[in-house]
Design a protein around this motif. Structure first.
Motif, PDB file in Angstrom:
ATOM      1  N   GLU A 178     -22.569 -17.324  31.718  1.00  0.00           N
ATOM      2  CA  GLU A 178     -23.513 -16.209  31.783  1.00  0.00           C
ATOM      3  C   GLU A 178     -23.009 -15.043  30.943  1.00  0.00           C
ATOM      4  O   GLU A 178     -21.796 -14.841  30.807  1.00  0.00           O
ATOM      5  CB  GLU A 178     -23.716 -15.756  33.235  1.00  0.00           C
ATOM      6  N   GLY A 179     -23.956 -14.300  30.385  1.00  0.00           N
ATOM      7  CA  GLY A 179     -23.588 -13.121  29.622  1.00  0.00           C
ATOM      8  C   GLY A 179     -23.145 -11.998  30.529  1.00  0.00           C
ATOM      9  O   GLY A 179     -23.743 -11.785  31.584  1.00  0.00           O
ATOM     10  N   VAL A 180     -22.117 -11.295  30.102  1.00  0.00           N
ATOM     11  CA  VAL A 180     -21.568 -10.196  30.886  1.00  0.00           C
ATOM     12  C   VAL A 180     -21.931  -8.848  30.266  1.00  0.00           C
ATOM     13  O   VAL A 180     -22.456  -7.968  30.938  1.00  0.00           O
ATOM     14  CB  VAL A 180     -20.039 -10.323  31.000  1.00  0.00           C
ATOM     15  N   ALA A 181     -21.643  -8.709  28.962  1.00  0.00           N
ATOM     16  CA  ALA A 181     -21.891  -7.433  28.288  1.00  0.00           C
ATOM     17  C   ALA A 181     -21.905  -7.661  26.796  1.00  0.00           C
ATOM     18  O   ALA A 181     -21.265  -8.596  26.294  1.00  0.00           O
ATOM     19  CB  ALA A 181     -20.822  -6.406  28.646  1.00  0.00           C
ATOM     20  N   THR A 182     -22.618  -6.805  26.090  1.00  0.00           N
ATOM     21  CA  THR A 182     -22.709  -6.930  24.645  1.00  0.00           C
ATOM     22  C   THR A 182     -22.639  -5.562  23.983  1.00  0.00           C
ATOM     23  O   THR A 182     -23.049  -4.541  24.572  1.00  0.00           O
ATOM     24  CB  THR A 182     -24.008  -7.640  24.244  1.00  0.00           C
ATOM     25  N   VAL A 183     -22.120  -5.544  22.759  1.00  0.00           N
ATOM     26  CA  VAL A 183     -22.136  -4.339  21.934  1.00  0.00           C
ATOM     27  C   VAL A 183     -22.720  -4.730  20.588  1.00  0.00           C
ATOM     28  O   VAL A 183     -22.322  -5.739  19.986  1.00  0.00           O
ATOM     29  CB  VAL A 183     -20.733  -3.705  21.798  1.00  0.00           C
ATOM     30  N   GLY A 184     -23.688  -3.963  20.110  1.00  0.00           N
ATOM     31  CA  GLY A 184     -24.359  -4.289  18.869  1.00  0.00           C
ATOM     32  C   GLY A 184     -23.524  -3.933  17.646  1.00  0.00           C
ATOM     33  O   GLY A 184     -22.507  -3.230  17.730  1.00  0.00           O
ATOM     34  N   VAL A 185     -23.971  -4.420  16.509  1.00  0.00           N
ATOM     35  CA  VAL A 185     -23.329  -4.095  15.244  1.00  0.00           C
ATOM     36  C   VAL A 185     -23.301  -2.577  15.085  1.00  0.00           C
ATOM     37  O   VAL A 185     -24.293  -1.896  15.375  1.00  0.00           O
ATOM     38  CB  VAL A 185     -24.109  -4.732  14.076  1.00  0.00           C
ATOM     39  N   ASN A 186     -22.157  -2.076  14.674  1.00  0.00           N
ATOM     40  CA  ASN A 186     -21.972  -0.625  14.499  1.00  0.00           C
ATOM     41  C   ASN A 186     -22.275   0.162  15.773  1.00  0.00           C
ATOM     42  O   ASN A 186     -22.700   1.314  15.721  1.00  0.00           O
ATOM     43  CB  ASN A 186     -22.852  -0.103  13.359  1.00  0.00           C
ATOM     44  N   ASN A 187     -22.060  -0.475  16.894  1.00  0.00           N
ATOM     45  CA  ASN A 187     -22.229   0.170  18.212  1.00  0.00           C
ATOM     46  C   ASN A 187     -23.633   0.720  18.425  1.00  0.00           C
ATOM     47  O   ASN A 187     -23.819   1.752  19.073  1.00  0.00           O
ATOM     48  CB  ASN A 187     -21.209   1.307  18.378  1.00  0.00           C
ATOM     49  N   ARG A 188     -24.611   0.014  17.928  1.00  0.00           N
ATOM     50  CA  ARG A 188     -25.986   0.495  18.053  1.00  0.00           C
ATOM     51  C   ARG A 188     -26.441   0.556  19.500  1.00  0.00           C
ATOM     52  O   ARG A 188     -27.291   1.365  19.856  1.00  0.00           O
ATOM     53  CB  ARG A 188     -26.926  -0.420  17.273  1.00  0.00           C
ATOM     54  N   PHE A 189     -25.890  -0.327  20.332  1.00  0.00           N
ATOM     55  CA  PHE A 189     -26.268  -0.342  21.739  1.00  0.00           C
ATOM     56  C   PHE A 189     -25.213  -1.104  22.523  1.00  0.00           C
ATOM     57  O   PHE A 189     -24.397  -1.837  21.956  1.00  0.00           O
ATOM     58  CB  PHE A 189     -27.630  -1.015  21.948  1.00  0.00           C
ATOM     59  N   THR A 190     -25.238  -0.932  23.817  1.00  0.00           N
ATOM     60  CA  THR A 190     -24.480  -1.769  24.743  1.00  0.00           C
ATOM     61  C   THR A 190     -25.411  -2.145  25.885  1.00  0.00           C
ATOM     62  O   THR A 190     -26.231  -1.324  26.328  1.00  0.00           O
ATOM     63  CB  THR A 190     -23.240  -1.062  25.315  1.00  0.00           C
ATOM     64  N   TYR A 191     -25.288  -3.376  26.327  1.00  0.00           N
ATOM     65  CA  TYR A 191     -26.071  -3.850  27.458  1.00  0.00           C
ATOM     66  C   TYR A 191     -25.146  -4.610  28.397  1.00  0.00           C
ATOM     67  O   TYR A 191     -24.155  -5.210  27.970  1.00  0.00           O
ATOM     68  CB  TYR A 191     -27.207  -4.768  27.014  1.00  0.00           C
ATOM     69  N   TYR A 192     -25.530  -4.597  29.666  1.00  0.00           N
ATOM     70  CA  TYR A 192     -24.728  -5.258  30.690  1.00  0.00           C
ATOM     71  C   TYR A 192     -25.614  -6.117  31.576  1.00  0.00           C
ATOM     72  O   TYR A 192     -26.782  -5.801  31.810  1.00  0.00           O
ATOM     73  CB  TYR A 192     -24.014  -4.215  31.565  1.00  0.00           C
ATOM     74  N   ALA A 193     -25.019  -7.168  32.091  1.00  0.00           N
ATOM     75  CA  ALA A 193     -25.715  -7.972  33.092  1.00  0.00           C
ATOM     76  C   ALA A 193     -25.867  -7.159  34.379  1.00  0.00           C
ATOM     77  O   ALA A 193     -25.051  -6.271  34.661  1.00  0.00           O
ATOM     78  CB  ALA A 193     -24.923  -9.246  33.372  1.00  0.00           C
ATOM     79  N   ASP A 194     -26.885  -7.477  35.125  1.00  0.00           N
ATOM     80  CA  ASP A 194     -27.149  -6.734  36.358  1.00  0.00           C
ATOM     81  C   ASP A 194     -25.980  -6.787  37.339  1.00  0.00           C
ATOM     82  O   ASP A 194     -25.706  -5.813  38.055  1.00  0.00           O
ATOM     83  CB  ASP A 194     -28.414  -7.277  37.037  1.00  0.00           C
TER      84      ASP A 194
END
Length: 126
Positions: free
Chosen positions: A46-62
């Motif tokens: 399962e995905g935990v967390a992501t950071v976009g190219v050049n730190n455009r965004f971060t997202y986290y699993a619930d």
């Protein structure tokens, strides 16, 4: 040859903290989207967390619920996953994966990523 190397896993008690690191060999992570996945025993990845190219965004699993932080240290070409208030259900192998573009709406879809590390074990137990 491109390689991703994770480190920082270990055994901690419930409520403890760890910081995981992901470094690329022959791959500059500053120009990649980087996502941390995990696989718990007898469960699907399962995905935990992501950071976009050049730190455009971060997202986290619930399930993260504000306990984890993904951060990129550009100078070191490293992406960290800081884990706080760890619980036994967080036990598993944590992997980093990279892609050369962003997937803001589908970041947890593992098939989209080009490179994967071997994983680092996180065990939360008293």
């Amino acid at each position: 040859q491109v390689q991703l190397v994770e480190s920082g896993g270990g055994l901690v008690q419930p409520g403890g903290s760890l910081t995981l690191s992901c470094v690329g060999s022959e791959l500059d992570l500053n120009y990649q989207s980087v996502t941390w996945f995990r696989r718990a025993p007898e469960k699907q990845r399962e995905g935990v967390a992501t950071v976009g190219v050049n730190n455009r965004f971060t997202y986290y699993a619930d399930f993260v619920k504000g306990r984890f932080t993904i951060a990129r240290e550009s100078a070191a070409k490293t992406v960290f996953l800081k884990l706080h208030n760890l619980q036994p259900e967080d036990t598993g192998v944590y992997y980093c994966a990279t892609a050369d573009r962003d997937f803001p709406n589908k970041w947890s879809r593992a098939s989209q990523y080009n490179y994967w590390g071997q994983g680092t074990q996180v065990t939360v137990s008293s």
